[in-house]
Design an enzyme around this catalytic site. Structure first.
Site, short mmCIF file in Angstrom:
data_model
loop_
_atom_site.label_atom_id
_atom_site.label_comp_id
_atom_site.label_asym_id
_atom_site.label_seq_id
_atom_site.Cartn_x
_atom_site.Cartn_y
_atom_site.Cartn_z
N GLY A 359 45.02 49.43 38.86
CA GLY A 359 45.39 50.84 38.97
C GLY A 359 46.31 51.19 40.10
O GLY A 359 46.47 52.36 40.43
N LYS A 362 51.07 48.08 39.33
CA LYS A 362 51.83 46.81 39.30
C LYS A 362 52.72 46.74 38.07
O LYS A 362 53.91 46.46 38.14
CB LYS A 362 50.87 45.61 39.33
N SER A 679 33.06 36.90 55.75
CA SER A 679 33.46 37.98 56.64
C SER A 679 32.25 38.74 57.17
O SER A 679 32.40 39.77 57.80
CB SER A 679 34.42 38.94 55.95
N LYS A 722 39.93 46.52 53.73
CA LYS A 722 38.66 46.80 54.41
C LYS A 722 38.77 48.07 55.27
O LYS A 722 37.84 48.88 55.31
CB LYS A 722 38.27 45.60 55.28
#
Length: 778
Positions: A359, A362, A679, A722
């Site tokens: 969305g 691209k 992470s 993030k």
């Protein structure tokens, strides 16, 4: 007729399949079923009499009494012969009709009580008249039907008893068993003759129809043969006159097409050779069709057609900005390509890979690139493609062979330098039919694609002028060699501000128009759109936002039509009435500082997400429990964080034997969603230390980073995604690994202004910023 004749007697019963025996008939039967063989053996032991009844359904192996007709024929067994395959051939002679009264309980074979139904003599003149009519009809039937020989007529004419005549004639007819049974059940002779007459009438009608149809078909065949003969004559005449027809005419037409094309020398030779082959192929040969199809493909490819690039950089920039908001890097890359084209004149087409969550635009960006360059645009989707032939084509020897998707796309483009979009390149599969991603290597390698070979086309095709654009949601599933040949352009997702602008400038006008509304009829303020972005969507792209805007337009359209309103104004307070209860809570930040609960940041294929990591310590024996559907990487991060905490227990004022006396439970909520990726190390360690020391974690802090056993903080990926997730959730301070400091340049200034970024190199620094002392709690 004595009274004994009508008495019920016991008989062994033999059910017949697809066959019916009349009284006075002699015929051979093959008996193979166990029950039937036993019934025969019983008959042979007693008086050679057996009752023959037909089954109503042929396929049933063991029929129940309901599936066997009640009226059959008592027959005498004349002969029995065992055949090598285990079946028994018997010669039976039908004696007279009998009716089954009841079945006996007999497991081995069918045994019945049956009453004989003897023939009654009937010398009524009407019966004789019926006999004659039946004979006349039968004669007609013989003349029309090829299945009954004329000698049968002679044999039948000699029969004087009317009942027997009906039986014999019916036995010669090719009709259904049910109809034959109908005749067998007619004990009254007059009724029997009438029923037979009915059957003969309908059979005669059917046969006459069949004859008409066959005559019509014969006429059509004669017509076709005549046409073929005339055509052959016409060909001969044309040959004499020197006119070209058939394959020769076809070859001439193809040569003319070739003359109008400018094709490479090798291709020219190949096409000429194939045209010569086609000319020599007989007109009705299947090979001719294959050659013709191949030539059609070769001649329809755009060997010499090119579009001229629009090298006006300002115009191109204007088009890209009109269609898309933001996306600076991909736009910059396209404009650089144009600038170099202007200086060099001939440049190999770049191979770009747009990577980003769903969305973010691209596919539509690739379309805009084509528009800004003034090139043709072709799109093929690679999602689910798992057959190498989809890319490379089939060899011509196969039935239904076709070129691959690349060549098909080039034909559709009609030029040698289109913008070619390969959508969803990360969704390709591979199985026993080959590996399509390996077949794509040749297409997407600038060193090889000037001589791309398709199995069907067989001659090299130049793809070096094509600008290939591929799209993917994640790089992980793209094979390394393929990844190596493409230039990655990451589209990380949009900030809240960008979404708001996209909604206002692009989506709202587009959806308003699509729903037949004008800007005068619908007014949606910026604050309303912001509320939709914050409370009804949580995504990196804007597809969901577009769906919500479409919903607003639909509801407005309905209000205008049904309530006859002139204008609909949607304010933030009205949104609940239009879109229902908010789906998301804007700003997930905790109201108060927590113990043992820390917010981590994660990257997913669909953008960034915040993860709450909770730790609780309970008395126990030193078990470490991990829950929340964690992948292997996450589990290892948790183990590392646990070991680090143990090693630093003394410095952190934690009892050094805490792990012997307590159980530690680490949980990441939303247990149904798989979580993996490196992470969460520092997040788990912070939560663990907070729970063990009883110190509070600052409610405004979110963090990301991997931990080593020595407490060093390692870098991570996906920082922009993030950061956007943390901003969406309303956090103010983000702890990130020091090595990731360089990635901060990718983060929009509007976000940098609202967030504090703290680079950390060690776990001590993390704790310094994340943990607050109880004194500063309120």
């Amino acid at each position: 007729m004595g009274p004994h004749k009508n008495k019920a007697r016991r008989f062994p019963l033999l059910p017949l399949r697809g066959l019916l025996v009349y009284p006075s008939m002699v015929l051979h039967l093959d008996v193979g079923r166990d029950k039937s063989v036993k019934a025969l053996e019983k008959a042979m032991v007693d008086d050679n009499l057996i009752l023959l009844c037909s089954q109503s359904e042929v396929n049933i192996e063991e029929p129940s009494p309901d599936e066997i007709f009640k009226i059959g024929t008592i027959a005498k067994v004349r002969q029995m012969l065992k055949l090598p395959n285990g079946t028994i051939r018997v010669l039976v002679e039908g004696l007279e009709r009998a009716e089954v009264i009841e079945y006996m309980d007999n497991e081995e074979y069918y045994e019945v009580q049956a009453r004989e139904l003897p023939e009654e003599e009937n010398n009524d003149p009407e019966v004789h008249a019926l006999m004659r009519t039946v004979l006349t009809e039968f004669e007609h039937y013989i003349n029309l039907s090829k299945k009954v020989t004329p000698e049968t007529m002679a044999a039948v004419s000699d029969i004087e008893e009317p009942g027997r005549l009906a039986d014999v004639i019916t036995s010669h007819l090719v009709i259904k068993i049910k109809d034959k049974q109908h005749i067998l059940e007619a004990v009254d002779i007059r009724m029997r003759l009438e029923r037979l007459l009915d059957i003969l009438h309908s059979e005669r009608e059917v046969l006459e129809l069949e004859r008409k149809i066959s005559q019509r078909v014969k006429k059509q065949m004669e017509k076709t043969q005549r046409e073929y003969y005339l055509r052959e004559q016409m060909k001969a005449i044309q040959k004499e006159l020197g006119e070209k027809e058939g394959r020769a005419g076809e070859a001439e037409e193809l040569r003319q097409q070739l003359a109008e094309l400018t094709v490479p020398e090798k291709v020219q030779e190949k096409i000429e050779k194939e045209i010569d082959r086609l000319e020599k192929t007989p007109a009705n040969s299947a090979e001719g069709g294959i050659i013709r199809n191949y030539l059609d493909w070769l001649l329809s490819l755009p060997w010499d057609k090119r579009t001229t690039d629009d090298l006006d950089l300002h115009h191109a920039e204007q088009i890209l900005n009109e269609d898309h908001y933001g996306l600076d890097k991909p736009k910059e890359r396209v404009l650089e390509y144009l600038a170099v084209q202007k200086l060099v004149k001939k440049l190999k087409g770049p191979i770009l890979c747009l990577v980003g969550p769903p969305g973010v635009g691209k596919t539509s960006l690739a379309r805009s690139i084509a528009k800004s360059l003034g090139r043709e645009f072709v799109r093929i989707s690679l999602g689910g493609v798992r057959d190498e032939a989809e890319i490379r084509g089939h060899r011509r020897t196969y039935v239904g062979a076709m070129p691959g998707r690349i060549i098909q796309g080039m034909r559709n483009a009609g030029s040698m330098n289109p913008v070619f979009l390969l959508d969803e390149i990360d969704k390709m599969a591979s199985d026993f039919r080959g590996d399509p991603s390996a077949a794509l290597l040749e297409v997407l390698d600038p060193e090889q694609n000037n001589t791309f070979s398709d199995h069907f086309v067989e001659v090299p095709f130049d793809l070096s002028n094509v600008m290939f654009v591929t799209t993917a949601n994640s790089v992980q599933s793209i094979p390394r060699p393929l990844l190596d040949r493409m230039e990655m352009l990451y589209i990380p997702g949009y900030t809240e501000l960008e979404k708001l602008q996209i909604g206002r400038q692009y989506l709202l006008p587009k959806q308003t128009e699509e729903h037949g509304l004008t800007t005068e009829q619908l007014e949606v303020g910026e604050d309303t759109l912001l509320k939709v972005v914050r409370e009804y969507t949580r995504e990196s792209g804007v597809r969901n936002l577009e769906q919500q805007i479409a919903a607003l337009c639909r509801k407005a359209a309905r209000a205008i039509v049904s309530d006859e309103l002139e204008k609909v104004i949607i304010t933030p307070d009205d949104i609940k009435d239009y879109l229902g209860v908010p789906k998301f809570r804007y700003g997930l930040v905790e109201k108060e500082n927590q113990i043992g609960s820390v917010t981590g940041l994660a990257w997913t294929e669909v953008g960034g997400e915040t993860l709450t990591i909770e730790v609780t310590v309970v008395p126990g024996s030193g078990k470490l429990m991990l829950t929340g559907k964690l992948g292997d990487v996450m589990k290892e991060s948790a183990q590392a964080a646990f070991s680090y905490t143990r090693s630093k227990a003394g410095e952190l004022d934690i009892p050094t034997d805490f792990y012997e006396k307590n159980d530690i439970h680490i949980h990441i909520p939303e247990g149904a969603i798989p979580k993996d990726g490196p992470s969460a190390g520092i997040t788990i360690a912070t939560a663990l230390i907070s729970a063990l020391t009883g110190r509070y974690v600052s409610k405004e802090v979110a963090m990301t980073g991997e931990i080593t056993l020595r407490g060093r903080v390692l870098p991570i990926g996906g920082l922009k995604e993030k950061t956007l997730a943390a901003h969406r959730a309303g956090y103010k301070k983000i702890l990130l690994p020091q090595d990731n400091e360089r990635d901060l340049k990718d983060i929009p200034d509007s976000i940098k202004e609202e967030l504090t970024f703290v680079p950390v190199a060690t776990m001590d620094q993390v704790l310094e910023h994340a943990l607050v002392h109880e004194a500063t709690l309120h």
